[in-house]
Structures are given as C-alpha cells and as structure tokens.
Design a protein around this motif. Structure first.
Motif, PDB file in Angstrom:
ATOM      1  N   GLY A 194       3.532   3.334  -1.374  1.00  0.00           N
ATOM      2  CA  GLY A 194       2.299   3.984  -1.822  1.00  0.00           C
ATOM      3  C   GLY A 194       1.269   4.058  -0.722  1.00  0.00           C
ATOM      4  O   GLY A 194       1.515   3.649   0.427  1.00  0.00           O
ATOM      5  N   ASN A 195       0.121   4.581  -1.100  1.00  0.00           N
ATOM      6  CA  ASN A 195      -0.980   4.825  -0.175  1.00  0.00           C
ATOM      7  C   ASN A 195      -2.011   3.716  -0.350  1.00  0.00           C
ATOM      8  O   ASN A 195      -2.542   3.520  -1.455  1.00  0.00           O
ATOM      9  CB  ASN A 195      -1.583   6.202  -0.518  1.00  0.00           C
ATOM     10  CG  ASN A 195      -2.809   6.521   0.288  1.00  0.00           C
ATOM     11  OD1 ASN A 195      -3.112   5.854   1.269  1.00  0.00           O
ATOM     12  ND2 ASN A 195      -3.510   7.559  -0.145  1.00  0.00           N
TER      13      ASN A 195
ATOM     14  N   GLU B 202      -0.846  -6.990   1.746  1.00  0.00           N
ATOM     15  CA  GLU B 202      -0.813  -6.424   3.094  1.00  0.00           C
ATOM     16  C   GLU B 202      -0.858  -4.898   2.971  1.00  0.00           C
ATOM     17  O   GLU B 202       0.028  -4.285   2.362  1.00  0.00           O
ATOM     18  CB  GLU B 202       0.440  -6.872   3.857  1.00  0.00           C
ATOM     19  CG  GLU B 202       0.377  -6.381   5.302  1.00  0.00           C
ATOM     20  CD  GLU B 202       1.594  -6.741   6.148  1.00  0.00           C
ATOM     21  OE1 GLU B 202       2.552  -7.334   5.617  1.00  0.00           O
ATOM     22  OE2 GLU B 202       1.563  -6.407   7.348  1.00  0.00           O
TER      23      GLU B 202
ATOM     24  N   ILE C  54       2.236  -3.168   0.588  1.00  0.00           N
ATOM     25  CA  ILE C  54       2.269  -1.738   0.251  1.00  0.00           C
ATOM     26  C   ILE C  54       2.397  -0.949   1.537  1.00  0.00           C
ATOM     27  O   ILE C  54       1.761  -1.287   2.553  1.00  0.00           O
ATOM     28  CB  ILE C  54       1.023  -1.295  -0.563  1.00  0.00           C
ATOM     29  CG1 ILE C  54       1.129   0.204  -0.945  1.00  0.00           C
ATOM     30  CG2 ILE C  54      -0.284  -1.575   0.156  1.00  0.00           C
ATOM     31  CD1 ILE C  54       0.134   0.647  -2.007  1.00  0.00           C
TER      32      ILE C  54
ATOM     33  N   TRP D 277       6.088   8.102  10.135  1.00  0.00           N
ATOM     34  CA  TRP D 277       6.589   6.727  10.050  1.00  0.00           C
ATOM     35  C   TRP D 277       8.021   6.661   9.518  1.00  0.00           C
ATOM     36  O   TRP D 277       8.786   5.772   9.904  1.00  0.00           O
ATOM     37  CB  TRP D 277       5.622   5.839   9.247  1.00  0.00           C
ATOM     38  CG  TRP D 277       4.531   5.374  10.169  1.00  0.00           C
ATOM     39  CD1 TRP D 277       3.267   5.875  10.275  1.00  0.00           C
ATOM     40  CD2 TRP D 277       4.653   4.379  11.194  1.00  0.00           C
ATOM     41  NE1 TRP D 277       2.597   5.233  11.297  1.00  0.00           N
ATOM     42  CE2 TRP D 277       3.414   4.322  11.868  1.00  0.00           C
ATOM     43  CE3 TRP D 277       5.686   3.524  11.596  1.00  0.00           C
ATOM     44  CZ2 TRP D 277       3.187   3.438  12.938  1.00  0.00           C
ATOM     45  CZ3 TRP D 277       5.455   2.641  12.658  1.00  0.00           C
ATOM     46  CH2 TRP D 277       4.230   2.607  13.301  1.00  0.00           C
TER      47      TRP D 277
ATOM     48  N   GLY E 283      -0.352  -1.522   4.372  1.00  0.00           N
ATOM     49  CA  GLY E 283       0.416  -0.891   5.447  1.00  0.00           C
ATOM     50  C   GLY E 283       1.299  -1.951   6.079  1.00  0.00           C
ATOM     51  O   GLY E 283       1.171  -2.266   7.260  1.00  0.00           O
ATOM     52  N   CYS E 284       2.233  -2.475   5.266  1.00  0.00           N
ATOM     53  CA  CYS E 284       2.984  -3.680   5.675  1.00  0.00           C
ATOM     54  C   CYS E 284       4.131  -3.364   6.620  1.00  0.00           C
ATOM     55  O   CYS E 284       4.658  -4.278   7.258  1.00  0.00           O
ATOM     56  CB  CYS E 284       3.504  -4.416   4.451  1.00  0.00           C
ATOM     57  SG  CYS E 284       4.690  -3.453   3.473  1.00  0.00           S
ATOM     58  N   GLY E 285       4.563  -2.102   6.719  1.00  0.00           N
ATOM     59  CA  GLY E 285       5.687  -1.778   7.595  1.00  0.00           C
ATOM     60  C   GLY E 285       6.892  -2.620   7.236  1.00  0.00           C
ATOM     61  O   GLY E 285       7.328  -2.652   6.077  1.00  0.00           O
TER      62      GLY E 285
ATOM     63  N   VAL F   5      -2.092  11.425   4.929  1.00  0.00           N
ATOM     64  CA  VAL F   5      -1.112  10.485   4.358  1.00  0.00           C
ATOM     65  C   VAL F   5       0.286  11.119   4.390  1.00  0.00           C
ATOM     66  O   VAL F   5       1.278  10.457   4.742  1.00  0.00           O
ATOM     67  CB  VAL F   5      -1.519  10.088   2.915  1.00  0.00           C
ATOM     68  CG1 VAL F   5      -0.456   9.211   2.266  1.00  0.00           C
ATOM     69  CG2 VAL F   5      -2.866   9.365   2.940  1.00  0.00           C
TER      70      VAL F   5
HETATM   71  C1  LIG Z   1       2.532  -0.329  12.979  1.00  0.00           C
HETATM   72  S1  LIG Z   1       3.054  -0.404  11.291  1.00  0.00           S
HETATM   73  C2  LIG Z   1       2.188  -1.835  10.701  1.00  0.00           C
HETATM   74  C3  LIG Z   1       3.159  -2.933  10.346  1.00  0.00           C
HETATM   75  C4  LIG Z   1       3.261  -4.046  11.334  1.00  0.00           C
HETATM   76  N1  LIG Z   1       2.125  -4.937  11.256  1.00  0.00           N
HETATM   77  C5  LIG Z   1       3.462  -3.565  12.751  1.00  0.00           C
HETATM   78  O1  LIG Z   1       2.505  -3.678  13.548  1.00  0.00           O
HETATM   79  O2  LIG Z   1       4.562  -3.100  13.063  1.00  0.00           O
HETATM   80  C6  LIG Z   1       2.072   0.857  10.533  1.00  0.00           C
HETATM   81  C7  LIG Z   1       2.440   1.063   9.072  1.00  0.00           C
HETATM   82  O3  LIG Z   1       1.335   1.610   8.379  1.00  0.00           O
HETATM   83  C8  LIG Z   1       1.880   2.389   7.341  1.00  0.00           C
HETATM   84  N2  LIG Z   1       0.862   3.295   6.806  1.00  0.00           N
HETATM   85  C9  LIG Z   1       0.304   4.368   7.404  1.00  0.00           C
HETATM   86  N3  LIG Z   1      -0.582   4.947   6.582  1.00  0.00           N
HETATM   87  C10 LIG Z   1      -0.570   4.243   5.418  1.00  0.00           C
HETATM   88  C11 LIG Z   1      -1.241   4.374   4.176  1.00  0.00           C
HETATM   89  N4  LIG Z   1      -2.131   5.336   3.967  1.00  0.00           N
HETATM   90  N5  LIG Z   1      -0.956   3.478   3.202  1.00  0.00           N
HETATM   91  C12 LIG Z   1      -0.047   2.495   3.418  1.00  0.00           C
HETATM   92  N6  LIG Z   1       0.619   2.337   4.560  1.00  0.00           N
HETATM   93  C13 LIG Z   1       0.363   3.182   5.558  1.00  0.00           C
HETATM   94  C14 LIG Z   1       3.024   3.114   8.012  1.00  0.00           C
HETATM   95  O4  LIG Z   1       3.925   3.675   7.088  1.00  0.00           O
HETATM   96  C15 LIG Z   1       3.604   2.013   8.875  1.00  0.00           C
HETATM   97  O5  LIG Z   1       4.686   1.366   8.264  1.00  0.00           O
END
Ligand SMILES: C[S@@+](CC[C@H](N)C(=O)[O-])C[C@H]1O[C@@H](n2cnc3c(N)ncnc32)[C@H](O)[C@@H]1O
Length: 255
Positions: free
Chosen positions: A109-110, A61, A83, A15, A63-65, A8
């Motif tokens: 957050g995670n 969502e 998140i 990221w 890992g919403c980016g 993480v």
């Molecule tokens: C490719 S983006 C996904 C968002 C969007 N759907 C996209 O395809 O661009 C990947 C996202 O996952 C997040 N991510 C990675 N590990 C994570 C975790 N443990 N908890 C929450 N988010 C996480 C990253 O920070 C990043 O913003």
C-alpha cells in the motif's frame, strides 16, 4: 483507475523494476544483529534511530522495502507492521521472513494512506522509504494520525545540502557547488526516469512536522566513519566526510 497519485504509480513501477538490486542489501540487513543506517552504515549506537525500549510497542515502517528494519524492531519485541508500495520488494521481504522464521504483517500500500485506525502505533520509522519517495504533505500528517500521543517518528533521508549540490543533468553525483535553487524544492524527478523523490529544506520540514502535530526532538547529520564505503554513485566518501550526505529527523507527537 487506481485512484493513486501519479508519483505513487510511477514509483511503484520503478521499485518493482529495481527490487532485484535490493535483494543483497536486504539479506545483509536481515542477518545483521546491530542496526546500522543509511548508505554508510552508521551504527545505531551513534544514531539512536530506535527508542530504547520497544518491547510490547506497536511500530510501523513506512516504505519498508525488504523489511530488515522491521525485522530489527520485531527482534526488539515490538509488534511491527511494514507497509510498502512495491509487491516485488515485499516478495523479497516475505521470503526473508520465511528464511528467518519471523512473522509480522507486511502490507502492499501507499504510506500516504495507511489502512489502520487513528492512534494505532507508538513508533513510526522510515529509512529512505516514504520519507524520500512519498509526498511529505501527505505522509507526515498520515504518520501523525497513526501515532498515539507521545509516539515517536524517526526518518532518515538524503540531506538537503547534497541535493542542492547535484547537477540537474549529466553525472548525478554531488559536487562542491550549489547547483539548484534551495527555495521551492519539493518534488524532484532526476533525468533518466529515476522515479519521483521529495526533498524539503530544513525550514519546510520543521514547519510541516509542527503543523502536523509533532515536536522536533533532533536533527542528526550523519558522517561516515573513516574507511566507510558505499555502493551508491551519487556521493563519494570525500564529500560525505566533509558535508552531511544524510540526515535523521526525530519527532514526537504532541499530547
Ligand atoms: C530504499 S527502499 C527503503 C527500504 C530500506 N530501508 C532500504 O533502504 O533499502 C524504498 C522503498 O520505499 C517504497 N516506497 C516508495 N514510495 C512509497 C509509498 N508511497 N508508500 C510506501 N512505500 C513506498 C519503495 O517501494 C521501496 O521499497
């Protein structure tokens, strides 16, 4: 000490550094009316990632980016929360919220440990988010905890087959050869410090989802439409037109 697992922390640093490269796709997603998924932008009419009626539903969502998927859910009437592990990605998401005059909670957050009580949501979704970058042994049970009985989980990630066909070093693009063992695949760190990804075989996904309390409703292998293009170098159209480069899992929490 943050207490966060090493993958993480590593992925947070990656990221935060990559966030600028995701601004354009985030902006495009936010202006898009009809959802389209993954690196080939397969239309929602084909994938049906989203439940038919989201009005009034609680959604998260993972890992919403830049949060364009969350924006799609919000516009369909859901009470959505995003998140993400990266403050830099969330900074883009917050700017786009202001520009589009849409407001919903965005949490740094995670996704393996989400600050919401049990059974808070009806729908959880991840498109190349937690489902690729978080530990499945942690985020899948966490998604089950967050969902109400009967709640739905949908996630889109790189296909297991594609990962088998990518060499361990050199040009990290899919070939037509099986280049890595299928058994025991889980955590992958590509050369060149590309962060930590997680990839499971179909059998491992099925067993993990089922023991976490889900029934599996579908596994959709995505195929790009003729003429589709992608900016990602890890797979060509010719490859993805013959073999699935992305897969969508749909599951429902058992009552
Ligand atoms: C490719 S983006 C996904 C968002 C969007 N759907 C996209 O395809 O661009 C990947 C996202 O996952 C997040 N991510 C990675 N590990 C994570 C975790 N443990 N908890 C929450 N988010 C996480 C990253 O920070 C990043 O913003």
């Amino acid at each position: 000490m943050s207490g966060l697992p090493d993958h993480v922390l590593k992925n947070r640093a990656k990221w935060d550094a990559w966030a600028d490269e995701y601004v354009a796709s985030g902006e495009r997603g936010w202006t898009q009316d009809a959802p389209a998924w993954g690196i080939w932008q397969v239309p929602e009419s084909e994938v049906r990632m989203l439940p038919g009626d989201l009005a009034g539903k609680d959604a998260i969502e993972l890992g919403c980016g830049t949060a364009y998927v969350s924006a799609w859910l919000h516009r369909r009437g859901a009470h959505v929360v995003g998140i993400d592990n990266s403050q830099a990605q969330l900074a883009t998401a917050r700017r786009l919220q202001r520009e589009h005059a849409l407001d919903f909670p965005l949490i740094h957050g995670n996704a393996e440990s989400v600050p919401y009580t049990d059974a808070s949501f009806d729908f959880a979704i991840s498109e190349y988010g937690a489902c690729l970058w978080a530990d499945p042994e942690r985020w899948v049970p966490e998604a089950a905890r967050l969902l109400r009985a009967g709640g739905q989980l949908a996630f889109l990630t790189r296909s297991f087959l594609l990962t088998l066909c990518v060499p361990a070093e050199g040009d990290l693009a899919a070939t037509d050869r099986l280049l890595r063992p299928a058994f025991g695949m889980n955590r992958i760190e590509w050369p060149g410090d590309q962060g930590v990804e997680f990839h499971l075989s179909h059998g491992d996904w099925i067993r993990l989802l089922r023991r976490s309390g889900f029934e599996i409703e579908d596994l959709i292998e995505l195929r790009p439409a003729a003429g589709a293009t992608t900016r990602y170098p890890f797979v060509t159209f010719e490859w993805a037109h013959q073999w699935p480069s992305e897969e969508v899992w749909k599951a429902r929490k058992r009552p």
